[in-house]
Enzyme design. Sequence first.
Site, mmCIF file in Angstrom:
data_model
loop_
_atom_site.group_PDB
_atom_site.id
_atom_site.type_symbol
_atom_site.label_atom_id
_atom_site.label_comp_id
_atom_site.label_asym_id
_atom_site.label_seq_id
_atom_site.Cartn_x
_atom_site.Cartn_y
_atom_site.Cartn_z
ATOM 1 N N ALA A 1 74.068 40.686 58.000
ATOM 2 C CA ALA A 1 72.706 41.179 58.218
ATOM 3 C C ALA A 1 72.401 41.347 59.705
ATOM 4 O O ALA A 1 71.612 42.204 60.079
ATOM 5 C CB ALA A 1 71.701 40.237 57.572
ATOM 6 N N THR A 2 73.011 40.535 60.548
ATOM 7 C CA THR A 2 72.751 40.665 61.988
ATOM 8 C C THR A 2 73.173 42.064 62.448
ATOM 9 O O THR A 2 72.421 42.751 63.156
ATOM 10 C CB THR A 2 73.512 39.571 62.769
ATOM 11 O OG1 THR A 2 73.001 38.303 62.348
ATOM 12 C CG2 THR A 2 73.331 39.722 64.271
ATOM 13 N N CYS B 1 70.166 26.393 66.282
ATOM 14 C CA CYS B 1 70.908 27.460 66.939
ATOM 15 C C CYS B 1 72.392 27.241 66.682
ATOM 16 O O CYS B 1 72.790 26.258 66.065
ATOM 17 C CB CYS B 1 70.567 27.546 68.415
ATOM 18 S SG CYS B 1 70.860 26.043 69.310
ATOM 19 N N SER C 1 72.281 40.355 52.991
ATOM 20 C CA SER C 1 73.430 39.594 53.496
ATOM 21 C C SER C 1 74.153 38.942 52.325
ATOM 22 O O SER C 1 73.513 38.310 51.476
ATOM 23 C CB SER C 1 72.923 38.519 54.466
ATOM 24 O OG SER C 1 73.993 37.710 54.897
HETATM 25 N N1 PLP Z 1 67.695 37.698 58.520
HETATM 26 C C1 PLP Z 1 67.343 36.539 57.940
HETATM 27 C C2 PLP Z 1 65.969 36.397 57.352
HETATM 28 C C3 PLP Z 1 68.240 35.475 57.889
HETATM 29 O O1 PLP Z 1 67.879 34.328 57.319
HETATM 30 C C4 PLP Z 1 69.528 35.651 58.462
HETATM 31 C C5 PLP Z 1 70.487 34.531 58.482
HETATM 32 O O2 PLP Z 1 70.110 33.377 58.566
HETATM 33 C C6 PLP Z 1 69.861 36.885 59.043
HETATM 34 C C7 PLP Z 1 68.916 37.880 59.047
HETATM 35 C C8 PLP Z 1 71.230 37.125 59.613
HETATM 36 O O3 PLP Z 1 72.170 37.196 58.557
HETATM 37 P P1 PLP Z 1 73.753 37.160 58.767
HETATM 38 O O4 PLP Z 1 74.142 35.724 58.778
HETATM 39 O O5 PLP Z 1 74.311 37.887 57.574
HETATM 40 O O6 PLP Z 1 74.065 37.862 60.033
#
Ligand code: PLP
Length: 382
Positions: free
Chosen positions: A70-71, A324, A196
């Site tokens: 998701a990042t 973190c 994700s």
């Molecule tokens: N967005 C939200 C709301 C999340 O909780 C997270 C991860 O904790 C992310 C984005 C990032 O996801 P990923 O670990 O797949 O990069």
Amino acid sequence: MPRAYLDHNATSPLRGPARAKMLDTLRASGNPSSVHAEGRAARALVEAAREKVAALVGGRARNVIFTSGATEALALALSGRWRGPEGAPPRLLLSATEHVAALEGHGFGESAEILPVDASGVLDLATLHAALAGSQGPVLLCLQAANNETGVLQPVAAVAEKVHAAGGLLVCDAVQAAGRIACTFETTDADMLIVSSHKLGGPLGAGALVLREASLTCERPLIRGGGQERGFRAGTENVAAIAGFGAAAEEAAGHRDDEAALAAALREKLEADLLRLAPTATIFGAKTPRLPNTCAFAIPGLAAETALMAFDLAGVALSSGSACSSGKVRRSHVLAAMGVSDDVARGALRASLGWTTTEADVTAFSVALGDILARIGRKTAV
Ligand code: PLP
């Protein structure tokens, strides 16, 4: 003694069908871009997963762009290079409680504008209205469906209506909501949804940006090269992770309502035990709609770092309000945005339930909490 894993918002353990699918996939040897039989077999696995991820959010398979998580999907969505019907939005608006991966601002950097939330953590619609009314051009707004720390839900569809009326585009971070509650293009009316794999019980390192319309164009994708993912994200696909992601998405969607009902019942027990043992505890976002699986709380006099270690030693995996990558506890920007004082926020802990959670896990939490409170002399009831 079996451990009680109550950290599904960080990562939800790999589901059986996802593991099985990945193991199966690892036996395949082709590159999905190759035309021979091995390549076609790998392609078929990716495309089957694409259908399943699309079904999770009520989208079209061809609009699913697989990423490393998701990042990366957020970085692509907020790259500032998307062009909708009104052109490319020159402004990025974000709610103050977005995940740090969104608050980064990406293509908009320092110019990204942060919108406040109220004491419950819900986006302030009056400020949004003013920001949209005063805008010279269309905006790109990024809003979570559900917050990872508190589980608080945002009124995404109502926000989408305002953003669309102003000619803008809405990116919805559905990472914590997809597969846990109804969170689709229909329920959110978003233009782009972020999901994700590892929050759904799929493998780590896979995610997707899903577009509502194939007509949305990205002028210059972040990762360019071989033209994979319809040119939106180059690089040979991580076939095993994508296949596992697809299997987890199908499983999460298929069991969503049952799992949500079970999580809600178990969380109710957890919160009842928490308030019985520590009547002065605060449960963040308790007065507003939340995900059924999340309980973020603080107990006066109990520091998060100490408590996390004590719970861990007792076999219970929790999370602090915000951690973190170094594992150190830092101040939660989510609680700060909700107006929670530093003193209270320092004690913020999160229990997040999921498909593996049983009543025994909640009992383990309550027993551990009782012991911790007794040790620090704050036990009020058993
Ligand atoms: N967005 C939200 C709301 C999340 O909780 C997270 C991860 O904790 C992310 C984005 C990032 O996801 P990923 O670990 O797949 O990069």
